[in-house]
Motif scaffolding. Structure first.
Motif, PDB file in Angstrom:
ATOM      1  N   VAL A 157      -1.696  12.662   2.383  1.00 33.00           N
ATOM      2  CA  VAL A 157      -2.241  11.916   3.514  1.00 33.00           C
ATOM      3  C   VAL A 157      -1.253  11.977   4.674  1.00 33.00           C
ATOM      4  O   VAL A 157      -0.053  12.183   4.465  1.00 33.00           O
ATOM      5  N   ASP A 158      -1.763  11.847   5.890  1.00 33.10           N
ATOM      6  CA  ASP A 158      -0.896  11.919   7.067  1.00 33.10           C
ATOM      7  C   ASP A 158       0.214  10.877   7.019  1.00 33.10           C
ATOM      8  O   ASP A 158       1.367  11.164   7.305  1.00 33.10           O
ATOM      9  N   SER A 159      -0.152   9.649   6.663  1.00 30.92           N
ATOM     10  CA  SER A 159       0.859   8.589   6.575  1.00 30.92           C
ATOM     11  C   SER A 159       0.285   7.387   5.836  1.00 30.92           C
ATOM     12  O   SER A 159      -0.926   7.230   5.741  1.00 30.92           O
ATOM     13  N   ILE A 160       1.190   6.567   5.325  1.00 30.39           N
ATOM     14  CA  ILE A 160       0.824   5.260   4.794  1.00 30.39           C
ATOM     15  C   ILE A 160       1.768   4.255   5.435  1.00 30.39           C
ATOM     16  O   ILE A 160       2.895   4.595   5.801  1.00 30.39           O
ATOM     17  N   GLN A 161       1.304   3.031   5.590  1.00 30.38           N
ATOM     18  CA  GLN A 161       2.140   1.999   6.190  1.00 30.38           C
ATOM     19  C   GLN A 161       2.057   0.734   5.354  1.00 30.38           C
ATOM     20  O   GLN A 161       0.969   0.274   5.011  1.00 30.38           O
ATOM     21  N   ILE A 162       3.237   0.201   5.029  1.00 28.50           N
ATOM     22  CA  ILE A 162       3.363  -1.060   4.301  1.00 28.50           C
ATOM     23  C   ILE A 162       4.310  -1.916   5.120  1.00 28.50           C
ATOM     24  O   ILE A 162       5.490  -1.585   5.254  1.00 28.50           O
ATOM     25  N   ALA A 163       3.784  -2.978   5.713  1.00 30.90           N
ATOM     26  CA  ALA A 163       4.562  -3.814   6.638  1.00 30.90           C
ATOM     27  C   ALA A 163       5.119  -2.904   7.728  1.00 30.90           C
ATOM     28  O   ALA A 163       4.366  -2.156   8.332  1.00 30.90           O
ATOM     29  N   GLU A 164       6.422  -2.911   7.959  1.00 23.27           N
ATOM     30  CA  GLU A 164       7.027  -2.082   9.010  1.00 23.27           C
ATOM     31  C   GLU A 164       7.371  -0.669   8.534  1.00 23.27           C
ATOM     32  O   GLU A 164       7.748   0.184   9.323  1.00 23.27           O
ATOM     33  N   LEU A 165       7.264  -0.415   7.241  1.00 26.22           N
ATOM     34  CA  LEU A 165       7.604   0.901   6.689  1.00 26.22           C
ATOM     35  C   LEU A 165       6.438   1.861   6.859  1.00 26.22           C
ATOM     36  O   LEU A 165       5.321   1.574   6.430  1.00 26.22           O
ATOM     37  N   LYS A 166       6.689   3.006   7.476  1.00 21.80           N
ATOM     38  CA  LYS A 166       5.679   4.049   7.608  1.00 21.80           C
ATOM     39  C   LYS A 166       6.234   5.309   6.963  1.00 21.80           C
ATOM     40  O   LYS A 166       7.330   5.752   7.297  1.00 21.80           O
ATOM     41  N   ILE A 167       5.482   5.869   6.035  1.00 18.05           N
ATOM     42  CA  ILE A 167       5.885   7.087   5.337  1.00 18.05           C
ATOM     43  C   ILE A 167       4.930   8.193   5.747  1.00 18.05           C
ATOM     44  O   ILE A 167       3.714   8.074   5.570  1.00 18.05           O
ATOM     45  N   GLU A 168       5.486   9.255   6.302  1.00 15.38           N
ATOM     46  CA  GLU A 168       4.690  10.398   6.778  1.00 15.38           C
ATOM     47  C   GLU A 168       4.465  11.396   5.641  1.00 15.38           C
ATOM     48  O   GLU A 168       5.307  11.556   4.761  1.00 15.38           O
ATOM     49  N   ASN A 169       3.334  12.097   5.695  1.00 14.75           N
ATOM     50  CA  ASN A 169       3.016  13.164   4.744  1.00 14.75           C
ATOM     51  C   ASN A 169       3.232  12.733   3.294  1.00 14.75           C
ATOM     52  O   ASN A 169       3.939  13.382   2.528  1.00 14.75           O
TER      53      ASN A 169
END
Length: 75
Positions: A24-36
């Motif tokens: 997936v392009d990205s996931i976000q949990i609270a302020e954490l964003k993880i790309e790819n």
């Protein structure tokens, strides 16, 4: 699921489960964003749980788990 997706089998307390992985392009949990990110998708048979965070995500975010309050926090 699409043609060509590889199916994975996992074994645990609940028995045997099947899943497939998608990037997936990205996931976000609270302020954490993880790309790819690579995410496992599966049918989840529990009404009160709609997903699980793996240790890879918890470690990358340096999350702190408070078992007394059942809270998950970013450090």
């Amino acid at each position: 699921m699409q043609a060509g997706d590889e199916i994975y089998t996992s074994y645990g307390i609940g028995g045997k489960e099947h899943s497939y992985v998608k990037k997936v392009d990205s996931i976000q949990i609270a302020e954490l964003k993880i790309e790819n990110a690579f995410i496992d998708f599966m049918s989840f048979p529990y009404e009160h749980i709609n997903g699980l965070l793996g240790l890879d995500i918890l470690m990358e975010g340096k999350f702190k788990i408070d078992l007394n309050t059942l809270e998950l926090r970013l450090q």
